[in-house]
Design a protein around this motif. Structure first.
Motif, PDB file in Angstrom:
ATOM      1  N   MET A  33       0.829  -1.188   0.000  1.00 59.73           N
ATOM      2  CA  MET A  33       0.000   0.000   0.000  1.00 59.73           C
ATOM      3  C   MET A  33       0.877   1.256   0.000  1.00 59.73           C
ATOM      4  O   MET A  33       0.623   2.183  -0.760  1.00 59.73           O
ATOM      5  CB  MET A  33      -0.931  -0.015   1.206  1.00 59.73           C
ATOM      6  N   VAL A  34       1.883   1.312   0.826  1.00 55.23           N
ATOM      7  CA  VAL A  34       2.762   2.482   0.899  1.00 55.23           C
ATOM      8  C   VAL A  34       3.482   2.688  -0.427  1.00 55.23           C
ATOM      9  O   VAL A  34       3.620   3.805  -0.907  1.00 55.23           O
ATOM     10  CB  VAL A  34       3.766   2.336   2.066  1.00 55.23           C
ATOM     11  N   GLN A  35       3.918   1.613  -1.041  1.00 57.20           N
ATOM     12  CA  GLN A  35       4.671   1.688  -2.298  1.00 57.20           C
ATOM     13  C   GLN A  35       3.867   2.360  -3.412  1.00 57.20           C
ATOM     14  O   GLN A  35       4.447   2.969  -4.301  1.00 57.20           O
ATOM     15  CB  GLN A  35       5.089   0.270  -2.705  1.00 57.20           C
ATOM     16  N   ARG A  36       2.540   2.300  -3.377  1.00 57.97           N
ATOM     17  CA  ARG A  36       1.722   2.918  -4.420  1.00 57.97           C
ATOM     18  C   ARG A  36       1.850   4.438  -4.437  1.00 57.97           C
ATOM     19  O   ARG A  36       1.505   5.081  -5.409  1.00 57.97           O
ATOM     20  CB  ARG A  36       0.258   2.513  -4.252  1.00 57.97           C
ATOM     21  N   ALA A  37       2.346   5.043  -3.377  1.00 58.45           N
ATOM     22  CA  ALA A  37       2.544   6.497  -3.340  1.00 58.45           C
ATOM     23  C   ALA A  37       3.865   6.903  -4.000  1.00 58.45           C
ATOM     24  O   ALA A  37       4.128   8.084  -4.178  1.00 58.45           O
ATOM     25  CB  ALA A  37       2.512   6.991  -1.899  1.00 58.45           C
ATOM     26  N   ASN A  38       4.683   5.948  -4.376  1.00 59.65           N
ATOM     27  CA  ASN A  38       6.004   6.222  -4.929  1.00 59.65           C
ATOM     28  C   ASN A  38       6.017   7.125  -6.165  1.00 59.65           C
ATOM     29  O   ASN A  38       6.896   7.976  -6.277  1.00 59.65           O
ATOM     30  CB  ASN A  38       6.710   4.899  -5.235  1.00 59.65           C
ATOM     31  N   PRO A  39       5.089   7.030  -7.111  1.00 62.05           N
ATOM     32  CA  PRO A  39       5.174   7.869  -8.320  1.00 62.05           C
ATOM     33  C   PRO A  39       5.194   9.380  -8.051  1.00 62.05           C
ATOM     34  O   PRO A  39       5.761  10.128  -8.835  1.00 62.05           O
ATOM     35  CB  PRO A  39       3.937   7.483  -9.121  1.00 62.05           C
ATOM     36  N   THR A  40       4.597   9.833  -6.975  1.00 62.06           N
ATOM     37  CA  THR A  40       4.589  11.274  -6.704  1.00 62.06           C
ATOM     38  C   THR A  40       5.385  11.668  -5.467  1.00 62.06           C
ATOM     39  O   THR A  40       5.588  12.850  -5.220  1.00 62.06           O
ATOM     40  CB  THR A  40       3.140  11.791  -6.536  1.00 62.06           C
ATOM     41  N   ALA A  41       5.845  10.698  -4.707  1.00 59.83           N
ATOM     42  CA  ALA A  41       6.575  11.002  -3.469  1.00 59.83           C
ATOM     43  C   ALA A  41       7.980  11.513  -3.774  1.00 59.83           C
ATOM     44  O   ALA A  41       8.613  11.113  -4.742  1.00 59.83           O
ATOM     45  CB  ALA A  41       6.657   9.762  -2.591  1.00 59.83           C
ATOM     46  N   HIS A  42       8.437  12.397  -2.913  1.00 55.91           N
ATOM     47  CA  HIS A  42       9.820  12.871  -2.994  1.00 55.91           C
ATOM     48  C   HIS A  42      10.760  11.981  -2.199  1.00 55.91           C
ATOM     49  O   HIS A  42      11.906  11.793  -2.566  1.00 55.91           O
ATOM     50  CB  HIS A  42       9.926  14.306  -2.479  1.00 55.91           C
ATOM     51  N   PHE A  43      10.249  11.459  -1.079  1.00 65.90           N
ATOM     52  CA  PHE A  43      11.087  10.568  -0.279  1.00 65.90           C
ATOM     53  C   PHE A  43      10.245   9.672   0.607  1.00 65.90           C
ATOM     54  O   PHE A  43       9.084   9.944   0.869  1.00 65.90           O
ATOM     55  CB  PHE A  43      12.107  11.359   0.561  1.00 65.90           C
ATOM     56  N   ARG A  44      10.877   8.584   1.039  1.00 66.81           N
ATOM     57  CA  ARG A  44      10.293   7.644   1.993  1.00 66.81           C
ATOM     58  C   ARG A  44      11.058   7.814   3.296  1.00 66.81           C
ATOM     59  O   ARG A  44      12.289   7.924   3.299  1.00 66.81           O
ATOM     60  CB  ARG A  44      10.455   6.212   1.501  1.00 66.81           C
ATOM     61  N   LEU A  45      10.339   7.831   4.402  1.00 66.53           N
ATOM     62  CA  LEU A  45      10.945   7.939   5.721  1.00 66.53           C
ATOM     63  C   LEU A  45      10.524   6.723   6.526  1.00 66.53           C
ATOM     64  O   LEU A  45       9.341   6.407   6.605  1.00 66.53           O
ATOM     65  CB  LEU A  45      10.471   9.222   6.406  1.00 66.53           C
ATOM     66  N   ILE A  46      11.509   6.048   7.075  1.00 69.67           N
ATOM     67  CA  ILE A  46      11.241   4.868   7.892  1.00 69.67           C
ATOM     68  C   ILE A  46      11.835   5.108   9.282  1.00 69.67           C
ATOM     69  O   ILE A  46      12.970   5.566   9.405  1.00 69.67           O
ATOM     70  CB  ILE A  46      11.867   3.602   7.272  1.00 69.67           C
ATOM     71  N   ILE A  47      11.051   4.821  10.301  1.00 67.22           N
ATOM     72  CA  ILE A  47      11.548   4.840  11.677  1.00 67.22           C
ATOM     73  C   ILE A  47      11.524   3.398  12.155  1.00 67.22           C
ATOM     74  O   ILE A  47      10.474   2.748  12.137  1.00 67.22           O
ATOM     75  CB  ILE A  47      10.686   5.717  12.606  1.00 67.22           C
ATOM     76  N   ALA A  48      12.691   2.911  12.546  1.00 66.84           N
ATOM     77  CA  ALA A  48      12.808   1.546  13.053  1.00 66.84           C
ATOM     78  C   ALA A  48      13.774   1.561  14.230  1.00 66.84           C
ATOM     79  O   ALA A  48      14.903   2.051  14.105  1.00 66.84           O
ATOM     80  CB  ALA A  48      13.308   0.611  11.959  1.00 66.84           C
ATOM     81  N   ASP A  49      13.327   1.067  15.358  1.00 67.12           N
ATOM     82  CA  ASP A  49      14.150   1.017  16.575  1.00 67.12           C
ATOM     83  C   ASP A  49      14.740   2.371  16.938  1.00 67.12           C
ATOM     84  O   ASP A  49      15.903   2.490  17.318  1.00 67.12           O
ATOM     85  CB  ASP A  49      15.278  -0.017  16.413  1.00 67.12           C
ATOM     86  N   GLY A  50      13.936   3.427  16.782  1.00 63.95           N
ATOM     87  CA  GLY A  50      14.370   4.766  17.161  1.00 63.95           C
ATOM     88  C   GLY A  50      15.329   5.429  16.189  1.00 63.95           C
ATOM     89  O   GLY A  50      15.849   6.507  16.478  1.00 63.95           O
ATOM     90  N   LYS A  51      15.577   4.821  15.042  1.00 62.97           N
ATOM     91  CA  LYS A  51      16.460   5.402  14.026  1.00 62.97           C
ATOM     92  C   LYS A  51      15.666   5.749  12.786  1.00 62.97           C
ATOM     93  O   LYS A  51      14.671   5.094  12.471  1.00 62.97           O
ATOM     94  CB  LYS A  51      17.573   4.418  13.657  1.00 62.97           C
ATOM     95  N   VAL A  52      16.110   6.798  12.089  1.00 61.86           N
ATOM     96  CA  VAL A  52      15.433   7.260  10.881  1.00 61.86           C
ATOM     97  C   VAL A  52      16.234   6.832   9.656  1.00 61.86           C
ATOM     98  O   VAL A  52      17.461   6.996   9.613  1.00 61.86           O
ATOM     99  CB  VAL A  52      15.280   8.800  10.893  1.00 61.86           C
ATOM    100  N   TYR A  53      15.529   6.304   8.682  1.00 61.90           N
ATOM    101  CA  TYR A  53      16.122   5.917   7.400  1.00 61.90           C
ATOM    102  C   TYR A  53      15.372   6.661   6.304  1.00 61.90           C
ATOM    103  O   TYR A  53      14.142   6.740   6.334  1.00 61.90           O
ATOM    104  CB  TYR A  53      16.014   4.409   7.180  1.00 61.90           C
ATOM    105  N   ILE A  54      16.115   7.202   5.347  1.00 61.46           N
ATOM    106  CA  ILE A  54      15.528   8.009   4.266  1.00 61.46           C
ATOM    107  C   ILE A  54      15.911   7.413   2.925  1.00 61.46           C
ATOM    108  O   ILE A  54      17.064   7.049   2.709  1.00 61.46           O
ATOM    109  CB  ILE A  54      16.054   9.459   4.317  1.00 61.46           C
ATOM    110  N   GLU A  55      14.941   7.346   2.031  1.00 64.85           N
ATOM    111  CA  GLU A  55      15.202   7.006   0.634  1.00 64.85           C
ATOM    112  C   GLU A  55      14.626   8.141  -0.198  1.00 64.85           C
ATOM    113  O   GLU A  55      13.418   8.363  -0.213  1.00 64.85           O
ATOM    114  CB  GLU A  55      14.537   5.683   0.266  1.00 64.85           C
ATOM    115  N   LYS A  56      15.493   8.885  -0.878  1.00 63.54           N
ATOM    116  CA  LYS A  56      15.037  10.005  -1.700  1.00 63.54           C
ATOM    117  C   LYS A  56      14.771   9.516  -3.120  1.00 63.54           C
ATOM    118  O   LYS A  56      15.568   8.786  -3.695  1.00 63.54           O
ATOM    119  CB  LYS A  56      16.076  11.120  -1.715  1.00 63.54           C
ATOM    120  N   PHE A  57      13.634   9.969  -3.668  1.00 59.78           N
ATOM    121  CA  PHE A  57      13.251   9.581  -5.020  1.00 59.78           C
ATOM    122  C   PHE A  57      13.533  10.677  -6.036  1.00 59.78           C
ATOM    123  O   PHE A  57      13.878  10.409  -7.166  1.00 59.78           O
ATOM    124  CB  PHE A  57      11.765   9.215  -5.076  1.00 59.78           C
ATOM    125  N   ARG A  58      13.315  11.928  -5.631  1.00 56.91           N
ATOM    126  CA  ARG A  58      13.558  13.057  -6.533  1.00 56.91           C
ATOM    127  C   ARG A  58      13.801  14.315  -5.723  1.00 56.91           C
ATOM    128  O   ARG A  58      13.486  14.373  -4.535  1.00 56.91           O
ATOM    129  CB  ARG A  58      12.415  13.238  -7.519  1.00 56.91           C
TER     130      ARG A  58
END
Length: 104
Positions: free
Chosen positions: A1-26
Motif C-alpha cells: 500500500m505504501v509503495q503505491r505512493a512512490n510515483p509522486t513522493a519525494h522521499f520515503r521515511l522509515i523509523i525503526a528502533d528509534g532510528k530514521v532511514y531516508i530514501e530520496k526519489f527526486r
C-alpha cells in the motif's frame, strides 16, 4: 500500500528502533525535504522511545495529488497514504506540517 505512493513522493521515511532511514526519489523545491526530515528528528529527540516504527511517503510540492474522485467507485482500491504539505476538499493527501512550520 505504501509503495503505491512512490510515483509522486519525494522521499520515503522509515523509523525503526528509534532510528530514521531516508530514501530520496527526486529533488524537492528548495529545502522542503530537509525541514520535514528535521521535524521528524526533533520528535524523536523530544520523545525518545515513544515514536513507533513507521514507514511514510512524503510529497513536498505545493499541490495535493491524490484525487478523491479516483477512489469513489465501489470496487476502487484504497488511496495510497501520501503525506503532503497541502490538502484540499477534493484530495486525500494527508496534511503534514509544512517546512515553514518547523522553523525555516
Amino acid at each position: 500500500m505504501v509503495q503505491r505512493a512512490n510515483p509522486t513522493a519525494h522521499f520515503r521515511l522509515i523509523i525503526a528502533d528509534g532510528k530514521v532511514y531516508i530514501e530520496k526519489f527526486r529533488k524537492t523545491f528548495q529545502t522542503r525535504d530537509v525541514y520535514t526530515i528535521w521535524g521528524i528528528l526533533q520528535l524523536l529527540r523530544w520523545y525518545p522511545g515513544r515514536l513507533p516504527g513507521l514507514e511514510l511517503m512524503f510529497d513536498c510540492d505545493d499541490s495535493p495529488v491524490i484525487q478523491s474522485s479516483d477512489y469513489r467507485a465501489p470496487n476502487s482500491s484504497t488511496p495510497p497514504p501520501l503525506f503532503a504539505c497541502c490538502g484540499s476538499e477534493s484530495t486525500m493527501d494527508i496534511a503534514f506540517p509544512a517546512w515553514s512550520f518547523w522553523g525555516w
